[in-house]
Design an enzyme around this catalytic site. Structure first.
Site, PDB file in Angstrom:
ATOM      1  CB  CYS A  16     -16.486  12.733   3.120  1.00  0.00           C
ATOM      2  SG  CYS A  16     -16.459  12.336   1.348  1.00  0.00           S
ATOM      3  CG  ASN A  30      11.117 -14.466  -0.455  1.00  0.00           C
ATOM      4  OD1 ASN A  30      11.773 -14.161   0.534  1.00  0.00           O
ATOM      5  ND2 ASN A  30       9.791 -14.433  -0.478  1.00  0.00           N
ATOM      6  CB  CYS A  42     -20.369   9.659  -0.753  1.00  0.00           C
ATOM      7  SG  CYS A  42     -18.663  10.266  -0.742  1.00  0.00           S
ATOM      8  CG  HIS A  80      -3.668  -6.199  -0.480  1.00  0.00           C
ATOM      9  ND1 HIS A  80      -2.653  -6.932   0.075  1.00  0.00           N
ATOM     10  CD2 HIS A  80      -4.534  -7.106  -0.996  1.00  0.00           C
ATOM     11  CE1 HIS A  80      -2.910  -8.232  -0.077  1.00  0.00           C
ATOM     12  NE2 HIS A  80      -4.042  -8.356  -0.734  1.00  0.00           N
ATOM     13  CB  VAL A  87      -0.962  -0.021   1.212  1.00  0.00           C
ATOM     14  CG1 VAL A  87      -1.997  -1.140   1.040  1.00  0.00           C
ATOM     15  CG2 VAL A  87      -0.228  -0.175   2.544  1.00  0.00           C
ATOM     16  CG  ASP A  88       5.207   0.827  -0.535  1.00  0.00           C
ATOM     17  OD1 ASP A  88       5.684  -0.165   0.053  1.00  0.00           O
ATOM     18  OD2 ASP A  88       5.292   0.985  -1.779  1.00  0.00           O
TER      19      ASP A  88
HETATM   20  N1  APR Z   1      14.381  -9.091  -0.526  1.00  0.00           N
HETATM   21  C1  APR Z   1      13.541 -10.078  -0.945  1.00  0.00           C
HETATM   22  N2  APR Z   1      12.587 -10.637  -0.161  1.00  0.00           N
HETATM   23  C2  APR Z   1      12.479 -10.162   1.102  1.00  0.00           C
HETATM   24  C3  APR Z   1      13.311  -9.135   1.609  1.00  0.00           C
HETATM   25  C4  APR Z   1      14.290  -8.597   0.731  1.00  0.00           C
HETATM   26  N3  APR Z   1      15.130  -7.625   1.127  1.00  0.00           N
HETATM   27  N4  APR Z   1      12.956  -8.896   2.909  1.00  0.00           N
HETATM   28  C5  APR Z   1      11.931  -9.746   3.189  1.00  0.00           C
HETATM   29  N5  APR Z   1      11.653 -10.507   2.114  1.00  0.00           N
HETATM   30  C6  APR Z   1      10.590 -11.504   1.971  1.00  0.00           C
HETATM   31  C7  APR Z   1      10.407 -12.399   3.195  1.00  0.00           C
HETATM   32  O1  APR Z   1      11.248 -13.543   3.108  1.00  0.00           O
HETATM   33  C8  APR Z   1       8.923 -12.779   3.047  1.00  0.00           C
HETATM   34  O2  APR Z   1       8.775 -13.929   2.217  1.00  0.00           O
HETATM   35  O3  APR Z   1       9.379 -10.798   1.828  1.00  0.00           O
HETATM   36  C9  APR Z   1       8.308 -11.582   2.332  1.00  0.00           C
HETATM   37  C10 APR Z   1       7.477 -10.698   3.251  1.00  0.00           C
HETATM   38  O4  APR Z   1       6.355 -11.462   3.645  1.00  0.00           O
HETATM   39  P1  APR Z   1       5.160 -10.738   4.430  1.00  0.00           P
HETATM   40  O5  APR Z   1       5.720  -9.899   5.517  1.00  0.00           O
HETATM   41  O6  APR Z   1       4.156 -11.795   4.741  1.00  0.00           O
HETATM   42  O7  APR Z   1       4.553  -9.715   3.364  1.00  0.00           O
HETATM   43  P2  APR Z   1       3.537 -10.027   2.195  1.00  0.00           P
HETATM   44  O8  APR Z   1       3.788 -11.357   1.586  1.00  0.00           O
HETATM   45  O9  APR Z   1       3.563  -8.845   1.290  1.00  0.00           O
HETATM   46  O10 APR Z   1       2.112 -10.043   2.965  1.00  0.00           O
HETATM   47  C11 APR Z   1       0.965 -10.211   2.148  1.00  0.00           C
HETATM   48  O11 APR Z   1      -0.431  -9.847   4.090  1.00  0.00           O
HETATM   49  O12 APR Z   1      -0.880  -8.694   6.026  1.00  0.00           O
HETATM   50  C12 APR Z   1      -1.229  -8.820   4.696  1.00  0.00           C
HETATM   51  O13 APR Z   1      -2.130  -7.124   3.373  1.00  0.00           O
HETATM   52  C13 APR Z   1      -0.947  -7.540   3.968  1.00  0.00           C
HETATM   53  O14 APR Z   1      -0.208  -7.250   1.688  1.00  0.00           O
HETATM   54  C14 APR Z   1       0.064  -7.946   2.896  1.00  0.00           C
HETATM   55  C15 APR Z   1      -0.172  -9.437   2.761  1.00  0.00           C
END
Ligand code: APR
Length: 238
Positions: free
Chosen positions: A141, A207, A125, A114, A98-99
């Site tokens: 609003c 990842n 509204c 999201h 959401v950034d």
């Molecule tokens: N480079 C690559 N991957 C990374 C890094 C990095 N520097 N730092 C963290 N990660 C990976 C972690 O290993 C993990 O798999 O990013 C992932 C972050 O996972 P989450 O914190 O669960 O975030 P996300 O998957 O975006 O969550 C999904 O959950 O809470 C809801 O709405 C929220 O959009 C969010 C959704």
């Protein structure tokens, strides 16, 4: 036509999660220092929580929105923007984040499934309005002037993500699916890899560590997004 992993690729879908913004200093959710390690998401990210304690929710999202002013896009955001500009095919970027770091990195198209921290939604509204300012139950609003009806334009647990029809259509038609920095724990985003593979796409995971759906990906690019993504984009553009 570009080649990747021995195949011609023309239609890409890139899914990003909190890991793509981690190196910009935006906390993830489930890493050891993640938001859901400090707070219970059921207290902060559900419609019930908002009804129960709106002041807490306003404070939580106002502080996350304010912190965005102090962070910058990183090399991973910039690499994706370059891919979208230079790739000789179609790139559809969908983010769970959401950034606004993809936009600030120069991405010409960003699908926020999201929602967005930098927008308010009126429960009375339906008006959505960009904002980088705090707001709360006393805020009016800007469209219908009602008070107490503004909420963050963020999709909470139990709510339907935005743009799912377009996302599903893109996944059904892509030949390369790249998931960056997502744990693969939250649906429907965690299921996108299955849809992409069902349409014959190659699936790549970028990842730090294997996600919950890692076994569904053909290729893993293990390491920080700021290193792995620029390398992957250079490969796709070569
Ligand atoms: N480079 C690559 N991957 C990374 C890094 C990095 N520097 N730092 C963290 N990660 C990976 C972690 O290993 C993990 O798999 O990013 C992932 C972050 O996972 P989450 O914190 O669960 O975030 P996300 O998957 O975006 O969550 C999904 O959950 O809470 C809801 O709405 C929220 O959009 C969010 C959704």
């Amino acid at each position: 036509m570009p080649m990747f992993n021995g195949r011609f690729v023309q239609r890409l879908v890139v899914l990003t999660g909190a890991g793509v913004s981690a190196e910009s200093g935006v906390p993830t959710f489930r890493d050891p220092d993640g938001l859901w390690e400090q707070y219970d998401p059921m207290d902060l990210a559900t419609p019930e929580a908002f009804r129960r304690d709106p002041a807490l929710i306003y404070r939580f999202y106002n502080s996350r929105r304010a912190r965005l002013a102090g962070v910058e896009p990183n090399a991973a955001h910039l690499a994706l923007a370059r891919l979208q500009r230079e790739f000789a095919g179609d790139v559809f970027l969908v983010t769970q984040n959401v950034d606004d770091l993809h936009e600030r990195a120069g991405s010409p198209q960003v699908c926020h499934m999201h929602g967005e921290l930098l927008a308010s939604l009126c429960g009375a509204c339906g008006n959505k309005r960009p904002t980088d300012q705090p707001f709360d139950g006393a805020s009016a609003c800007p469209a219908c002037a009602s008070r107490g009806s503004l909420r963050p334009d963020v999709v909470w647990f139990g709510e339907i993500p935005y743009f799912m029809d377009e996302i599903e259509a893109r996944l059904a038609d892509c030949d390369l699916f790249i998931a960056v920095g997502t744990s693969g724990l939250v649906y429907p985003a965690a299921g996108f890899v299955r849809t992409a593979r069902a349409s014959g796409a190659t699936a790549v995971e970028v990842n730090l560590e294997p996600s919950d759906t890692a076994s569904l990906f053909h290729l893993q690019r293990r390491g920080p997004a700021t290193e792995q993504l620029p390398a992957l984009v250079a490969e796709l553009l070569s």
